[in-house]
Every structure is written in structure tokens, then in C-alpha cells.
Design a protein around this motif. Structure first.
Motif, PDB file in Angstrom:
ATOM      1  N   ALA A 127       0.821  -1.211   0.000  1.00 14.65           N
ATOM      2  CA  ALA A 127       0.000   0.000   0.000  1.00 14.65           C
ATOM      3  C   ALA A 127       0.851   1.256   0.000  1.00 14.65           C
ATOM      4  O   ALA A 127       0.448   2.300  -0.540  1.00 14.65           O
ATOM      5  N   ASP A 128       2.057   1.148   0.559  1.00 10.63           N
ATOM      6  CA  ASP A 128       2.977   2.292   0.584  1.00 10.63           C
ATOM      7  C   ASP A 128       3.777   2.425  -0.713  1.00 10.63           C
ATOM      8  O   ASP A 128       4.600   3.323  -0.839  1.00 10.63           O
ATOM      9  N   GLY A 129       3.541   1.496  -1.661  1.00  9.55           N
ATOM     10  CA  GLY A 129       4.205   1.586  -2.955  1.00  9.55           C
ATOM     11  C   GLY A 129       5.504   0.827  -3.077  1.00  9.55           C
ATOM     12  O   GLY A 129       6.235   1.021  -4.053  1.00  9.55           O
ATOM     13  N   ARG A 130       5.814  -0.042  -2.131  1.00 12.30           N
ATOM     14  CA  ARG A 130       7.070  -0.791  -2.206  1.00 12.30           C
ATOM     15  C   ARG A 130       6.934  -1.886  -3.257  1.00 12.30           C
ATOM     16  O   ARG A 130       6.121  -2.814  -3.116  1.00 12.30           O
ATOM     17  N   ILE A 131       7.735  -1.813  -4.311  1.00 17.23           N
ATOM     18  CA  ILE A 131       7.606  -2.729  -5.437  1.00 17.23           C
ATOM     19  C   ILE A 131       7.907  -4.160  -5.014  1.00 17.23           C
ATOM     20  O   ILE A 131       7.294  -5.111  -5.518  1.00 17.23           O
ATOM     21  N   GLU A 132       8.856  -4.343  -4.083  1.00 16.85           N
ATOM     22  CA  GLU A 132       9.188  -5.698  -3.636  1.00 16.85           C
ATOM     23  C   GLU A 132       7.982  -6.385  -2.989  1.00 16.85           C
ATOM     24  O   GLU A 132       7.792  -7.595  -3.132  1.00 16.85           O
ATOM     25  N   ALA A 133       7.161  -5.591  -2.310  1.00 12.83           N
ATOM     26  CA  ALA A 133       5.968  -6.160  -1.682  1.00 12.83           C
ATOM     27  C   ALA A 133       4.950  -6.579  -2.735  1.00 12.83           C
ATOM     28  O   ALA A 133       4.285  -7.613  -2.607  1.00 12.83           O
TER      29      ALA A 133
END
Length: 453
Positions: free
Chosen positions: A258-264
Motif C-alpha cells: 500500500a505504501d508503494g514498495r515494489i518488492e511487496a
């Protein structure tokens, strides 16, 4: 490949009903040669002769092995033009140099040596190619590759868990930077080996360890604090994690996404690792995952075939389509469940067998799909080999090219409809129409004459 400028010629080259005289005439045109290269089975000598006469090195690449007669193989081996004489060999060697996987039979033919000798060839690129292509190599050959002085060879030898790494080689491989990431994914690890790997400051190595199916509960517990979404999801899928911990790990990764972390996002959406261990768990344990909030566990559960009827009722109505599709692949799926699922969402065409090929699927309803609003569902009507002409005509008038292509490939097509699709503005539709085995010889000769062949 379809010729954008001459799709009828490229399609005709693929047509299994095209006689050798048609193919000989096609060989004089680049688009025709392209289509012929896509044909299956052996080519007659007269066709190969025409290809050699009109083609070049690119054409000769496909003229090798059982595709041509021994006489034609000798003809090519003695050809005065090195571009033709060495076309296949040069192509294979180029693929080897670029580290593109190529079949072991092709390697043997191109280099003129058996695979046992190629495995110890002077070229490290070739040895690596053998390691990638020879899947069922003996253990003695695997040990030789594991001891290879070149790191690319050792890496290629450990890409897959089969034939694997003998126990006496694990310590050495886990200490080898060229292969330890590969090996860490699948060999059983001791506590000391696990600790040594996790001390390395290498995120990809930690991710590989986290996916290892042999980890103990103590090892998984040490992964829980690693700040890496891929490691967290892998740990969450472990058999050693309780439901509360699993939910907490997934919640952390969801928040990161949700925070925009691509790895997630990769960990949650593009990660193909699944809790495969669940398939081997006792039935009572598996049933506890029927209400699991995480889709991957219900999808794996749905791939089992020994669940009670109540479980199937719930999985057939699961909120996630992927779970419902997995459940529908069981042997005893009711016909109404299969029809309802396919009529609503279509099929997944890259997964075989299709749901419409399920033994319990009511094949008589296929032709009723032509009136469904979704083009993906309408396309499945073409799975009916006896689809009536009015249905084919209706689909042939669709705005979606893939529907018209499906009609062009249908064996129940009429001459008139096939003639219409030969002139379709979409090259791929015309190509498929020309490749239909129902195409009459008179139509084939007309295509050739129109092209000046």
C-alpha cells in the motif's frame, strides 16, 4: 510466423494438406519459405531441394535431423556455400555463446559428439549448455559439472534440483558464490549452514533460503524478523508458522504494498512459490485451511482430489476465481459447476487440459456460448468440432480478430467462409485460413498463381 505482406503464402506453407508441388512453388517466395519452416514432420526431398535453391542460410537452419532425408543431409554437408553448409551448426553455436538453452539432441548434432563427451568439452559455454539441456544426466556427470573450474558451468549444473547435489557436495556448493543461491533453494540445510547463509549480506540469498522446503521450525523462526517482503511471504507459507504469525506477516507485506514498495507487490502478486507441503499433509490438517484468508492456501487445497463433499461445495463457491478454477480440475467436478464457471469467466487457454475438455463438461452446451456477451466465452464455442455453419458465420463477423482466427482454424468451415477469411484485413486471420487443412487444392493453386508462383 505470419507474413504481414503475404499472409496467404505463409499460412499455405504451414497447411498440412499442401502437396509437395505446392510447397515446391512456395519455396520460391520468402513468405512461403517462412511458412514451410513451421511445418511438422519430414520434408520431401523435392521440397528441400527447392528451399536450397531459393533460400539462404536462414532457410537452411531448419534443415537438419529427421526433418530431412539422409540424402539431403549429405547434400547440405557438401554444399559449396558455407552459409548453407554450416547454417544449423553456426546457429546452435551462436545460441550456446549467448547462453540460450537449446536441446541436447541439437547440441549433439551440431557438435558431432555424444553428450557424454560434450559434458567435458574444452569450451565452458558448451559445458554449461549441456548442463542446462541434459536433464537426466547420470550422477557421475553431475559431479563432474559441480567440480568444473568455470563458475558458469557450476551455476548451470545447479539451476534445477534434479539431478541435485550429493550430500557430500553440499558444503562445498553452499560456500561457492557461483552456485550457493541455486543450491540454497532446495538442499537440506544443517543449522550451521543455515546460519552461515543468513550471515551473508545478500538479499537474493536470503530469499532463496526462505523458499527452501526443508527448513526446520527453528530456522523459520529466525526468518520472521528479516525486513524483506519476499522472505516474509515465504515464511508465512511455511508449515511451521501458526495462523496468527502468518496473518501478521501478510499484513506487514500488504501495508508495504500500500505504501508503494515494489518488492511487496512482487511478493504478493508475482511470486510463484506456493505452500506445496500442504498437499502432503493429513486430511484433517488440510481441512483447517478451508477458511484461511490467504488465497494461495485455499488454491493449493483445491488442487487436492480427496476432499469431502462439503469442502468441494465451499471451494466451488470461493470468492477467488483462481480457487474455483483449481477446484474445478478435480476428477469428479459436477457438469453444472463446470458449465457455470466457464460460461461466466471463460477458460485459461494456456493451461491444459482446458476445463471444457474435462470429462464431465457438458460438451453439448458449447455452441450456446456464441450468444454470450464475453468474447472470451464466445471463443470457447469453437471447441465444438461440429459447430454449425450459422454459429461459425456469427463468430466470423466478430470485431475481435482472435475470434475470426478461431473460425479460420475450425475444421468444420465451409469453402465460402474460408474464402471470405482468406481476404480478412487482419494478416493472422488470413494466415490461419490459408493453413486450414480444409483448404481445397484449387484454392491453393489460385493463391500461388495470384502471387506469381
Amino acid at each position: 510466423m505470419t507474413s504481414l505482406d503475404h499472409p496467404q503464402l505463409s499460412g499455405l506453407g504451414r497447411n498440412p494438406s499442401a502437396t509437395h508441388d505446392v510447397l515446391v512453388r512456395l519455396a520460391a517466395h520468402r513468405a512461403g519459405r517462412h511458412g514451410i519452416s513451421q511445418r511438422r514432420g519430414r520434408l520431401e526431398d523435392a521440397v528441400v531441394d527447392a528451399l536450397l535453391k531459393h533460400g539462404d542460410g536462414d532457410t537452411a537452419v531448419g534443415l537438419h535431423g529427421d526433418r530431412i532425408s539422409p540424402e539431403m543431409r549429405r547434400r547440405i554437408a557438401e554444399h559449396p556455400d558455407p552459409a548453407i553448409r554450416n547454417a544449423f551448426t553456426d546457429f546452435v553455436r551462436h545460441m550456446v555463446d549467448r547462453k540460450v538453452t537449446i536441446g541436447i539432441d541439437d547440441l549433439e548434432e551440431a557438435y558431432g559428439q555424444p553428450r557424454t563427451m560434450l559434458a567435458s568439452a574444452p569450451s565452458p559455454s558448451l559445458r554449461a549448455a549441456v548442463a542446462r539441456a541434459w536433464y537426466d544426466r547420470p550422477l557421475a556427470v553431475q559431479v563432474e559439472l559441480l567440480a568444473d573450474p568455470d563458475p558458469q558451468v557450476r551455476a548451470a549444473a545447479t539451476e534445477r534440483k534434479i539431478p541435485g547435489v550429493p550430500p557430500e557436495w553440499r558444503e562445498r556448493c553452499l560456500a561457492d558464490p557461483a552456485v550457493r543461491i541455486n543450491v540454497a533453494r532446495y538442499v537440506p540445510l544443517t543449522s550451521e549452514q543455515f546460519a552461515q547463509l543468513m550471515r551473508q549480506e545478500e538479499a537474493e540469498l536470503h530469499q532463496a533460503v526462505a523458499c527452501n522446503p526443508h527448513l526446520s521450525a527453528e530456522m523459520v523462526a529466525q526468518l520472521l524478523g528479516v525486513d524483506d517482503p519476499l522472505v516474509r511471504v515465504a515464511a508465512a507459507q511455511s508449515r511451521h508458522v501458526d495462523a496468527e504469525t502468518r496473518d501478521r506477516l501478510y499484513a506487514l507485506v500488504e501495508a508495504e504494498r500500500a505504501d508503494g514498495r515494489i518488492e511487496a507487490k512482487v511478493a504478493l502478486s508475482w511470486n510463484f512459490v506456493e505452500p506445496d507441503w500442504l498437499r502432503e499433509a493429513p486430511l484433517d490438517e488440510r481441512m483447517t485451511y478451508l477458511d484461511c484468508q490467504h488465497t494461495t492456501f485455499r488454491r493449493v487445497l483445491a488442487s487436492c482430489h480427496d476432499l469431502p463433499e462439503e469442502a468441494w461445495r465451499r471451494l466451488d463457491n470461493d470468492p477467488e476465481l483462481a480457487v474455483r478454477r483449481a477446484a474445478a480440475r478435480r476428477p469428479g467436478t459436477p457438469p453444472k459447476v463446470l458449465e457455470r464457471l466457464v460460461r461466466a469467466y471463460g477458460d485459461v487457454l494456456h493451461i491444459r487440459p482446458l476445463l471444457v475438455d474435462h470429462p464431465n463438461f457438458p460438451r453439448d452446451v458449447l455452441r450456446t456460448f456464441v450468444d454470450e456477451p464475453s468474447p472470451d466465452v464466445r471463443y470457447l464455442a469453437l471447441q465444438d468440432p461440429e459447430l454449425p455453419l450459422p454459429c461459425l458465420q456469427q463468430l466470423a463477423g466478430a470485431s475481435e480478430p482472435f475470434l475470426r482466427r478461431g473460425v479460420a482454424r475450425h475444421h468444420n468451415i465451409t469453402d465460402v467462409l474460408l474464402e471470405h477469411l482468406l481476404g480478412d484485413p487482419d494478416p493472422e486471420v488470413a494466415d490461419d485460413a490459408a493453413a486450414n487443412s480444409a483448404l481445397r487444392p484449387t484454392q491453393m493453386y489460385r493463391i500461388l498463381t495470384a502471387a506469381g508462383l
